[in-house]
Enzyme design. Structure first.
Site, PDB file in Angstrom:
ATOM      1  N   GLY A  33      60.733  41.481  23.346  1.00  0.00           N
ATOM      2  CA  GLY A  33      61.940  41.729  23.764  1.00  0.00           C
ATOM      3  C   GLY A  33      63.026  41.082  22.772  1.00  0.00           C
ATOM      4  O   GLY A  33      62.758  39.917  21.901  1.00  0.00           O
ATOM      5  N   THR A  35      65.460  38.519  23.509  1.00  0.00           N
ATOM      6  CA  THR A  35      65.558  37.284  23.498  1.00  0.00           C
ATOM      7  C   THR A  35      64.382  36.702  22.941  1.00  0.00           C
ATOM      8  O   THR A  35      64.550  35.392  22.404  1.00  0.00           O
ATOM      9  CB  THR A  35      65.813  36.773  24.950  1.00  0.00           C
ATOM     10  OG1 THR A  35      66.619  37.653  25.521  1.00  0.00           O
ATOM     11  CG2 THR A  35      66.405  35.511  25.103  1.00  0.00           C
ATOM     12  N   ASP A  87      59.169  33.511  27.417  1.00  0.00           N
ATOM     13  CA  ASP A  87      59.175  35.185  27.380  1.00  0.00           C
ATOM     14  C   ASP A  87      60.830  35.541  28.181  1.00  0.00           C
ATOM     15  O   ASP A  87      61.278  34.648  28.781  1.00  0.00           O
ATOM     16  CB  ASP A  87      58.190  35.736  27.953  1.00  0.00           C
ATOM     17  CG  ASP A  87      58.082  37.153  27.830  1.00  0.00           C
ATOM     18  OD1 ASP A  87      59.081  37.748  27.191  1.00  0.00           O
ATOM     19  OD2 ASP A  87      57.099  37.903  28.349  1.00  0.00           O
ATOM     20  N   GLU A 109      52.383  40.734  28.917  1.00  0.00           N
ATOM     21  CA  GLU A 109      53.189  39.557  28.993  1.00  0.00           C
ATOM     22  C   GLU A 109      52.639  38.764  30.523  1.00  0.00           C
ATOM     23  O   GLU A 109      52.473  37.712  30.578  1.00  0.00           O
ATOM     24  CB  GLU A 109      54.678  40.239  29.418  1.00  0.00           C
ATOM     25  CG  GLU A 109      55.301  40.341  28.101  1.00  0.00           C
ATOM     26  CD  GLU A 109      56.646  41.025  28.358  1.00  0.00           C
ATOM     27  OE1 GLU A 109      57.537  41.010  27.569  1.00  0.00           O
ATOM     28  OE2 GLU A 109      57.061  41.400  29.530  1.00  0.00           O
TER      29      GLU A 109
HETATM   30  C1  A5P Z   1      59.435  43.238  27.474  1.00  0.00           C
HETATM   31  O1  A5P Z   1      58.526  44.244  27.870  1.00  0.00           O
HETATM   32  C2  A5P Z   1      60.112  42.778  28.640  1.00  0.00           C
HETATM   33  O2  A5P Z   1      59.573  42.174  29.553  1.00  0.00           O
HETATM   34  C3  A5P Z   1      61.172  41.670  28.214  1.00  0.00           C
HETATM   35  O3  A5P Z   1      60.797  40.252  28.322  1.00  0.00           O
HETATM   36  C4  A5P Z   1      62.342  41.630  28.891  1.00  0.00           C
HETATM   37  O4  A5P Z   1      62.476  43.312  28.857  1.00  0.00           O
HETATM   38  C5  A5P Z   1      63.794  41.283  28.330  1.00  0.00           C
HETATM   39  O5  A5P Z   1      64.029  41.715  27.176  1.00  0.00           O
HETATM   40  P1  A5P Z   1      65.391  41.426  26.441  1.00  0.00           P
HETATM   41  O6  A5P Z   1      65.012  39.798  26.060  1.00  0.00           O
HETATM   42  O7  A5P Z   1      65.406  42.305  25.320  1.00  0.00           O
HETATM   43  O8  A5P Z   1      66.569  41.460  27.470  1.00  0.00           O
END
Ligand code: A5P
Length: 230
Positions: A33, A35, A87, A109
């Protein structure tokens, strides 16, 4: 500054603060993602300055980013535990319960978080909620018999949408499964019960609820501040 730019600043400062928590020699679980992208970027900078680590990744995209930054990636089946996973989250409440999987990587994850001594969660302030359930809950579902699975979920009162690609094909996870995003009509008083009901449905592989996994939570703010909650 636009809202999107402010949120980007918050993600970057959270990512950098989490990268500063990584210690020499650690085996790190790389989340997925936007972040996590910021975290991996800061981690690459630290490695360029002498930090030596190895990593496992929760998605191809994070793996490619890490490899391009010379972070050595190890095979998840060659290790028994991970020191720390870092994460993002789509929602997190005061009990550190989360919804994850907006990017579709929830299964990997959760496996990586479950193997880790600590999961450090990195979020911008917009992800903090009083109650989970506004963000659609991603469910990873086996493609075989998917209609029966969504029908079963509907009977339990859980309605949602199949995640699709831009050309209206089923979105496929990196595990070759489908994603059904459940829309709850209101926020959830008892997400644990909802999770159990959904997990009991044949064909459901994993839900985007993450309970009892988060350790420290690093919150980035659009003014550049960072708070770390243990
Ligand atoms: C990925 O599958 C997700 O679990 C991400 O960790 C979650 O969606 C947070 O994403 P952003 O950091 O893009 O908001």
């Amino acid at each position: 500054m636009s809202t999107a730019n402010k949120q980007q600043v918050a993600k970057e400062v959270a990512g950098k603060a989490a990268a500063d928590l990584i210690e020499q020699g650690m085996l790190v679980g790389l989340g997925s993602g936007s972040t996590s992208f910021c975290f991996i970027s800061s981690l690459i900078e630290r490695c360029a300055q002498g930090l030596k680590i190895t990593a496992v990744s929760t998605s191809k995209k994070s793996m490619e980013q890490a490899k391009a930054g010379n972070i050595p990636i190890v095979d998840i089946n060659s290790i028994s535990h991970i020191d720390v996973a870092v994460d993002g989250a789509d929602e997190i409440d005061k009990k550190k319960r989360m919804i994850k999987g907006g990017g579709g990587a929830l299964l990997r994850e959760k496996i990586v978080a479950g193997m880790s001594q600590e999961m450090i969660v990195i979020v911008d302030e917009s992800k903090i909620v009083d109650e989970l359930g506004k963000f659609p809950l991603p469910i990873e579902i086996c493609s075989f018999g998917y209609n029966a699975t969504s029908h079963h979920l509907k009977e339990l009162g859980y309605e949602g949408k199949w995640r699709k690609t831009e050309d209206e094909k089923f979105y496929l996870t990196e595990n070759n499964n489908y994603i059904f995003d459940i829309n709850f009509p209101h926020s959830l008083k008892n997400p644990e019960i909802v999770n159990q009901q959904i997990k009991n449905v044949p064909g459901v592989i994993e839900t985007g609820f993450f309970f009892n996994l988060a350790g420290r939570v690093v919150i980035g703010y659009s003014n550049g501040d960072v708070q770390i909650h243990s």
